[in-house]
Scaffold this motif. Structure first.
Motif, PDB file in Angstrom:
ATOM      1  N   GLY A  47      -3.821 -22.251  30.986  1.00 10.78           N
ATOM      2  CA  GLY A  47      -3.553 -20.820  30.981  1.00 10.78           C
ATOM      3  C   GLY A  47      -2.222 -20.472  30.351  1.00 10.78           C
ATOM      4  O   GLY A  47      -2.120 -19.529  29.560  1.00 10.78           O
ATOM      5  N   LEU A  48      -1.190 -21.240  30.675  1.00  9.38           N
ATOM      6  CA  LEU A  48       0.125 -20.998  30.092  1.00  9.38           C
ATOM      7  C   LEU A  48       0.116 -21.258  28.583  1.00  9.38           C
ATOM      8  O   LEU A  48       0.672 -20.474  27.807  1.00  9.38           O
ATOM      9  N   ALA A  49      -0.523 -22.354  28.175  1.00  6.29           N
ATOM     10  CA  ALA A  49      -0.542 -22.700  26.751  1.00  6.29           C
ATOM     11  C   ALA A  49      -1.342 -21.682  25.942  1.00  6.29           C
ATOM     12  O   ALA A  49      -0.867 -21.171  24.916  1.00  6.29           O
ATOM     13  N   VAL A  50      -2.542 -21.352  26.403  1.00  5.70           N
ATOM     14  CA  VAL A  50      -3.395 -20.428  25.655  1.00  5.70           C
ATOM     15  C   VAL A  50      -2.838 -19.006  25.724  1.00  5.70           C
ATOM     16  O   VAL A  50      -2.837 -18.274  24.724  1.00  5.70           O
ATOM     17  N   GLY A  51      -2.345 -18.612  26.896  1.00  7.23           N
ATOM     18  CA  GLY A  51      -1.763 -17.279  27.019  1.00  7.23           C
ATOM     19  C   GLY A  51      -0.571 -17.089  26.105  1.00  7.23           C
ATOM     20  O   GLY A  51      -0.425 -16.035  25.472  1.00  7.23           O
ATOM     21  N   LEU A  52       0.272 -18.109  26.015  1.00  5.68           N
ATOM     22  CA  LEU A  52       1.427 -18.040  25.119  1.00  5.68           C
ATOM     23  C   LEU A  52       0.982 -17.981  23.660  1.00  5.68           C
ATOM     24  O   LEU A  52       1.558 -17.234  22.857  1.00  5.68           O
ATOM     25  N   LEU A  53      -0.058 -18.751  23.325  1.00  9.10           N
ATOM     26  CA  LEU A  53      -0.562 -18.759  21.954  1.00  9.10           C
ATOM     27  C   LEU A  53      -1.176 -17.406  21.584  1.00  9.10           C
ATOM     28  O   LEU A  53      -0.942 -16.887  20.490  1.00  9.10           O
ATOM     29  N   VAL A  54      -1.955 -16.831  22.494  1.00  4.84           N
ATOM     30  CA  VAL A  54      -2.568 -15.519  22.247  1.00  4.84           C
ATOM     31  C   VAL A  54      -1.490 -14.464  22.028  1.00  4.84           C
ATOM     32  O   VAL A  54      -1.574 -13.627  21.120  1.00  4.84           O
ATOM     33  N   GLN A  55      -0.447 -14.513  22.855  1.00  6.59           N
ATOM     34  CA  GLN A  55       0.648 -13.570  22.697  1.00  6.59           C
ATOM     35  C   GLN A  55       1.279 -13.706  21.314  1.00  6.59           C
ATOM     36  O   GLN A  55       1.546 -12.706  20.631  1.00  6.59           O
ATOM     37  N   GLY A  56       1.497 -14.954  20.888  1.00  5.91           N
ATOM     38  CA  GLY A  56       2.136 -15.179  19.596  1.00  5.91           C
ATOM     39  C   GLY A  56       1.273 -14.762  18.421  1.00  5.91           C
ATOM     40  O   GLY A  56       1.755 -14.132  17.478  1.00  5.91           O
TER      41      GLY A  56
END
Length: 226
Positions: A91-100
């Motif tokens: 969740g942290l990895a994908v959420g950060l990627l989506v934000q970027g």
């Protein structure tokens, strides 16, 4: 949180790629183990729920630039307690990627540093949980002192990593150190909120145990002993 664009020179980015690779490799291993223990559908549901919450933490909840980075209300211990280490890491990895990708493309060059600063402290929570939470205690039975320790490890870990990247990039100049201190002191205020939020969420989870425990969308330890 994120490392400010252009803080780290391109020549120094290699370290962030290495640390991010190690963190993501550990996440992949944990995810594989979680899928074996549960099943793919359960894992995906928990990972998607975690990603949605992470995106909310980044983009919906208030966040302010202070010092060398931004202060976000990233509820790492909440994600861990509800979904477990592997889905929370995804969740942290994908959420950060989506934000970027969709909202802050200027953050993408710093992805390696940012993902390291989130995943390593989360794994620190998983390690600490084994030490401070007895095997005969479910997460819904945790006390304030226990969730406070988890929150301190996560939020303190983020501050430590951000400080490391800032010093690695800019050195020990007075202005840089003041910016780091400003960020760190502001960020640790999250520790005032997170344990109380965790207890409230755990109390809510306990109140719906009969129905929630029948669907496999939460970490097993939320309701069960080790």
């Amino acid at each position: 949180m994120h490392i400010e664009p252009h803080m780290v020179d391109a020549a120094k980015m290699g370290l962030s790629y290495a640390t991010a690779f190690a963190a993501l490799a550990a996440t992949a291993k944990l995810s594989f183990e979680n899928i074996k223990e549960n099943n793919m559908i359960s894992f995906l549901i928990k990972a998607i729920a975690s990603t949605f919450l992470v995106f909310t933490f980044f983009e919906v909840l208030p966040h302010y630039p202070i010092g060398v980075s931004e202060v976000h209300l990233i509820m790492g211990s909440t994600l861990f307690l509800l979904f477990g280490i592997a889905p929370a890491s995804i969740g942290l990895a994908v959420g950060l990627l989506v934000q970027g990708v969709f909202f802050a493309p200027f953050d993408l060059p710093q992805f390696g540093m940012n993902i390291t600063s989130l995943l390593v402290p989360l794994m620190g929570i998983a390690y600490l949980a084994k030490k401070v939470i007895p095997e005969d205690v479910s997460y819904t039975e945790l006390k304030y002192s226990q969730v406070l320790k988890l929150s301190l490890v996560f939020q303190g870990g983020i501050v430590s990593w951000v400080a490391f990247w800032a010093v690695y990039a800019q050195g020990f100049g007075a202005e840089n150190l003041v910016s780091i201190a400003s960020f760190g002191s502001a960020y640790m205020l999250v520790v005032i909120i997170e344990p109380l939020a965790d207890l409230a969420i755990l109390a809510l989870a306990k109140s719906v145990k009969d129905s929630a425990s029948k669907i496999n969308i939460f970490e097993k330890r939320l309701y069960n002993k080790a």
